[in-house]
Every structure is written in C-alpha cells, then in structure tokens.
Design an enzyme around this catalytic site. Structure first.
Site, short mmCIF file in Angstrom:
data_model
loop_
_atom_site.label_atom_id
_atom_site.label_comp_id
_atom_site.label_asym_id
_atom_site.label_seq_id
_atom_site.Cartn_x
_atom_site.Cartn_y
_atom_site.Cartn_z
N ASP A 86 6.01 14.74 14.76
CA ASP A 86 7.40 13.68 15.13
C ASP A 86 8.34 14.13 16.66
OD1 ASP A 86 9.23 12.17 14.99
OD2 ASP A 86 10.39 12.53 13.44
N HIS A 133 6.55 10.94 12.40
CA HIS A 133 8.10 10.15 11.91
C HIS A 133 7.39 9.78 10.71
CE1 HIS A 133 11.73 9.44 12.90
NE2 HIS A 133 11.97 8.28 12.26
N SER A 137 15.15 8.97 9.33
CA SER A 137 15.49 8.91 10.72
C SER A 137 16.59 8.60 11.22
CB SER A 137 14.66 7.69 10.94
OG SER A 137 14.38 6.98 12.35
#
Length: 683
Positions: A628, A660, A542
């Site tokens: 995602d 994610h 991320s």
C-alpha cells in the site's frame, strides 16, 4: 391424545427442517457467491451477455465465465466453462462474440462453440482492445519503455541489477514502483482479424493512458466515424504529476497523425468521453479544481458542429458517478449518489432550459438500493446493475416511463433463498452543529428488540466516498450482522449524496466535525434499549482507519475495541511517503513545514492521531498492506508499536502482498477470520 402428540411432533419436525435449511452468512459462504462483471446487450436487444467470477479458495484463484440470458429473464446459458481471462471486444449482430485472449483475437458463436482464431499476429501484452465502428481499425493499450530508471536499463553491462534511480517524483504509485514504462495507446489496420501497420500514437511521451491505477477502456474510444481516437491523459511528469489532477481529453486524427487537446483550460479531472451514436455530440465528466480529486463531477457536452460547450449539471447540487447517451442522443442517463444510495437520473437535452438548469434533470429510480452501472438501452427500457446491503450485483431492467425495475439475472438465488436477510433502517441523527445526518443501521437477521446486542460503528474511507447500499466482499454489513452485531454506518461530513457543501466540508477538517459526527452517531444508536452500551466497537479502513486512530484518543470510554485497516496514523510521515500529493495538499491544507499555513498546521498537530497516543487505553487491531503506497507501511507499524509499548492489548495483521485492498482470496479469508476473531475476543 395420540393425534395431538403426532401433530405437535410433526410441527416441531417442520420447524426444525426449516431452521436447518436456512444458512448463516459466513466468510466462506460470502466467497462462494458469484460476482457479476462486465455486461453487454446483443445487437438485436434480446439477450444480455455478462461475466460471472467465482473463486476457488483451495487453489486461491478466480474463474470468470461468460453467460447469456434473455432480457425478459429466465435460465441463463453458460457460453464458456473454464477460466480463460477473456476480454469481450465486440458482440456481432448475428450474436457471435469477438474476444481477446492470450494475445490473440478469437470469435465464438452465441453458445460458446465454433471457436475461431481470428488474428494471425500476436498483440503481445495488449489490453483494452477495441475494434473501430467501421471494423477497419483496432486500438489497444500497451506498456512501453520511455524513461531509463532501472539499473539494467541505465547500464547495459549490468543486466542483473535490480536497482532503481530516481531524480524526481512520482517514484511509485498505488502498489507499483515506477520502472520507466508507460501505458500508451496503439492503433493499427484491421481486416477480419489480420492486424498490420501498428502505431504508437503517444510515442516517447512519459504519460499513461489509461490513467493509473484504476483507468480502463473508458479512457480511450473511437469516434463513431472511425476517423479519430479520443483518449484521457494527464500529460504531466515528475512533481507536476504528483500534485495535479488535471487530465484532458485528446483527439488523435488517424489519417493525419495530429493530436489536439479538447479540454484546454479545464483544470480538473476530465474523464469518460462518450459520443452520441450519430457522432454529432461529445460528452464527458469534468471537475473544475486542479488538485481536488473529489470535486463535484459534472457532465459537460459539446456540439461538434457548432463548437458550443455546456455544463449540463452545473447548477445541480450533487456529483455524477457515470453516464450514457440514449440511443437517439436526445437524453443522457446518469448515476449519482442520493441520500445514502446511488440512483438513476436522466437529462432531457430537448428541454429548452438554461444551461445546467436542475429542472432538466429527472430522477428515474428511487429505493433502498444502488444502481451501479448502466449497461444499455432498448426502446423505453434501460438495463443496469443493481445491489443492496443484502444482495450482490444483479442485472435489472428499468422502465424509463415510471422507474419500475425488474430483476433479469439471479446469479446467487440459491444462496439468498436460504439466507435470512438483515433489516436495514434509515436513521436520521442531529449532529453537534444541528444538521441532519443520515445513517444506515443494519440488524442481525434474527433481530429481537427485547435482547441486547453488541454494536459496531463503521467508519467509511475516501474520505469523500459515498456510503450507500453497495455490497462489499470485505466490509460486508450482511456478514457482520449475521455474526450477531448491529452496525451503524453514518453518512458523516465529506460524503457525496447530500449536497456539494456537505461533501466539501471535510477538506482541511479531518479530525474536526467528521469525528464529532461519528460520536453523534454512536451516541444516538446507544440510546436504544437493544444496544449493549458496554459492548461498542469501532472499525474502518483508509480514512476510516484514520478515524479509528483518532477516536481511540478522544472516545472517552465509549468503545470497548477498535479495528483499523490501512489507516493514517502519523500525518507528517504519511505526507513524506504517500504518492498522490494532490490529495494530501488538498485535504491536509498543504505540507507540514509551512508554519504560516494555519489549516495545514492544525491538520498535522491537532488532527494527527499519533499526537493522541497518550490517551489510548483500549484494545486495538491494526491491519496493514505491504504494497500500500497510498497509506504506506509505517502507518500501521507505527500504530501497532505504539499500542504495544503502552501495554494495550493489540494485534497486527500484516499482508505483505496486498495493496490498499485485499485481493488474494485466501488473504481475504484470513482477514475476515481475524476480524471476527478479534471482535469475539474483545467485544
């Protein structure tokens, strides 16, 4: 001589047997651990009811069962013995358990026997089921069609169409395309399992409760007198929804059917409502700034008799994760990040101090662990979930007098008793702007300071998520260390637990000071004689993946390899495809086409990893989830394609069915095998 030889051989045999009895943490062993789930205290305060999930890797599925253990500890009793996806609704005074399964309510005794089907009517597709305190009402959430988006809904003569038609945002969220259905709150009459007069209290509203993607039962509660429902909702639609974090608490009066907004004018997230048992006070978590999802989270309390409202943590220089009222309503217990850990605190509401005064707050626990969840109180004891970097969550009791903790459950004792644990050190590093930065250093279980070890810099996501003693089943430091790596995990700029200002400093400065903090961390640990400076790696997901892509362009030869999972590679294309635009607007400073916005232009130019690809020269592994929608697929594909076209050794791990996170067991095992395979190959 023979006796001496016998003693030596016996000693060697004992040493070999001891060595053989010890295990090494592997991805396969990690996935065999039981995972503690929801926990409840029985009404008599003598037993804890909790769920444990185990994974069957061969069948790629999980099995969650319910257990009971005395609060004093000891051997648990298995109440259920097969996977059934039960939601515990209520633990009765007699120890029996009401649960929801397969659209019906059931009741079983405390041993899992004498199972009775209570409901005569299926609550189809219901979730977050709750029974009112007086036992006369039932509440649940359910998806209902509100807006016609699907082609088959817009044109009745085209029932096989799979087209979507959008005229506004948000057209997708997290890992799901918007299909016109919204999660609504329902209430109905309840009589010992019989459900009647079901009513949608949000009829025709294009809004969700619980909040998506991660809201749950905490977003909807009954009042103690059973006369009303409090629910959390962001009553915005389209672009207004995509750019705002302004949720409110709504009170629905069951008798009159009227709804009122309890937090009108409070512009940030308002979540997690909770009453005192007496029902005279209501508290909730509140952020002030609309559009800032990582703003300081405060506890606000309202006296329902006088109407007075007070921010209890306004002057306290930290953010709150979760809270619970004491049984008598005189105290609030809460969990908050503190110096790289999550600790338990309390506020004494009887102290006559200024509203929000930090002097009313007392830290209850203190140690190298995370208190993750408050379960319940009995007398002067609180029950919580606790983890550290060497141990997954277990239930502990906490003395509210002196903060001492005692372990109640031992879900994975058999594994940990035969597992050499990692040493975890707290390290303090001077940053380039001369501030003190905490970092966790995790060493291999058999660490020998006379040897040299490859070392990994871990880059945390969020970007404003705490890096504490949490036990992850993917980014597991215990597992990494067991493969022979030292890990340094710095609490760089943007992480809560070190004051509000430290947390705020990352917004609008993604590629600035936080990246310098990462370089300070790896340079500091690299000074140690046991660190092999020629074998440094950098990994993260991320914002941590973004950090990997940034560092790949500015590391000046420090690192030998990189791994980025669902990282942001090109900020312009990301802004055009991500869903929660309030996040992008706050952290980037705005959109990329506003040429007069200097903060935004700096983000999209100087702090954009894709602009630094010309300086990439180090092997890199890219991991990308196909579902995602927070960091969509073009980010990972763009980074991988750039590396390939530059002739850089690179690998792409594409997970088409993952968002994610990595949630499917066999995909997770592939993730870990490829992760460590890449490190072995390149580091």
């Amino acid at each position: 001589m023979k006796r001496l030889l016998y003693i030596l051989m016996l000693g060697m045999a004992i040493e070999n047997a001891s060595a053989q009895s010890k295990q090494t943490m592997t991805p396969e062993l990690l996935w065999k651990l039981g995972r503690l789930g929801s926990s409840n205290l029985t009404t008599d305060g003598k037993h804890l009811i909790y769920t444990v999930t185990h994974y069957n890797m061969a069948e790629a599925k999980s099995e969650a069962n319910i257990y009971s253990v005395p609060v004093t500890g000891g051997a648990p009793t298995a109440i259920t013995h097969e996977s059934a996806g039960r939601q515990i609704v209520k633990v009765n005074p007699d120890g029996s358990i009401i649960y929801f399964f397969d659209d019906h309510l059931y009741q079983m005794d405390g041993t899992g026997k004498q199972v009775t089907k209570l409901s005569d009517k299926a609550l189809a597709d219901a979730d977050n089921v709750q029974i009112s305190p007086d036992g006369k009402k039932i509440m649940f959430s359910r998806e209902v069609p509100v807006v016609k988006i699907l082609g088959k809904d817009r044109f009745a003569d085209l029932p096989k169409s799979n087209a979507y038609v959008f005229t506004d945002l948000n057209y997708r969220h997290w890992d799901t395309w918007e299909d016109g259905k919204f999660s609504h709150v329902f209430v109905a009459d309840y009589d010992n399992g019989k459900v009647s007069n079901e009513k949608d209290i949000m009829v025709d509203e294009p809004y969700d409760t619980p909040q998506k993607p991660s809201g749950g039962a905490e977003d909807l509660i009954f009042s103690p007198d059973s006369k009303s429902i409090i629910y959390v909702c962001k009553k915005k639609f389209g672009k207004a929804y995509a750019i705002s974090t302004n949720t409110d608490l709504y009170q629905y009066d069951i008798a009159t059917g009227t709804t009122s907004n309890l937090t009108e004018g409070m512009m940030g997230y308002d979540t997690s409502p909770a009453f005192t048992k007496a029902g005279n006070k209501l508290a909730w978590l509140s952020m002030k700034e609309d559009g800032y999802e990582s703003d300081k989270n405060d506890i606000v309390i309202k006296d329902l008799k006088t109407g007075n409202k007070v921010n209890l943590t306004e002057k306290w220089d930290e953010t709150v994760s979760s809270f619970q009222f004491s049984d008598d309503g005189n105290r609030i217990f809460f969990v908050a990040p503190k110096n790289g850990t999550e600790q338990l605190f309390q506020i004494d509401l009887r102290l006559r101090l200024a509203p929000g005064s930090p002097q009313a707050i007392r830290q209850v626990t203190n140690g190298q662990w995370d208190v993750n969840d408050i379960i319940a109180q009995t007398g002067n004891t609180l029950y919580v979930q606790r983890a550290d970097l060497n141990h997954a969550n277990e239930i502990y009791s906490v003395s509210l007098t002196n903060g001492s903790m005692a372990q109640v459950t031992s879900i994975n004792k058999a594994v940990y008793d035969n597992l050499p644990l990692s040493r975890v050190d707290e390290r303090h590093i001077k940053t380039t702007d001369n501030k003190d930065m905490l970092a966790w250093v995790i060493y291999p279980p058999d660490f020998d300071p006379a040897k040299k070890y490859p070392t990994l810099l871990f880059c945390q996501g969020g970007p404003q998520a705490p890096l504490t003693q949490a036990y992850s089943f993917r980014w597991n430091f215990q597992l990494m260390a067991a493969q022979g790596y030292i890990i340094i995990a710095p609490n760089r700029r943007g992480m809560p637990g070190h004051g509000v200002e430290w947390n705020r400093e990352i917004s609008g400065d993604w590629g600035g000071q936080p990246i310098k903090d990462y370089l300070s961390a790896i340079d500091d640990i690299a000074k140690e004689p046991y660190v092999d400076k020629s074998r440094l790696g950098c990994v993260g997901a991320s914002y941590g993946g973004y950090s990997v892509y940034m560092l790949a362009g500015v590391h000046e030869g420090r690192f030998k390899t990189f791994i980025a999972h669902d990282g942001l590679f090109d900020l312009k294309s990301w802004y055009g495809t991500t869903e929660e635009l309030w996040f992008a607007n706050k952290d980037m400073g705005g959109n990329y086409w506003d040429k007069d916005n200097k903060v935004a232009q700096k983000s999209y130019d100087k702090f954009n990893p894709s602009n630094l690809v010309s300086q990439w020269n180090t092997p890199i592994m890219v991991i990308q989830g196909g579902k995602d929608y927070r960091v969509p697929i073009e980010q990972g594909l763009g980074a991988y394609q750039a590396a390939q076209l530059k002739g850089i050794k690179s690998k792409l791990l594409y997970l088409p069915d993952e968002n994610h996170w990595v949630l499917k067991p066999q995909n997770a095992l592939v993730w870990q095998r490829e992760f460590f395979g890449w490190l072995k190959e390149t580091l």
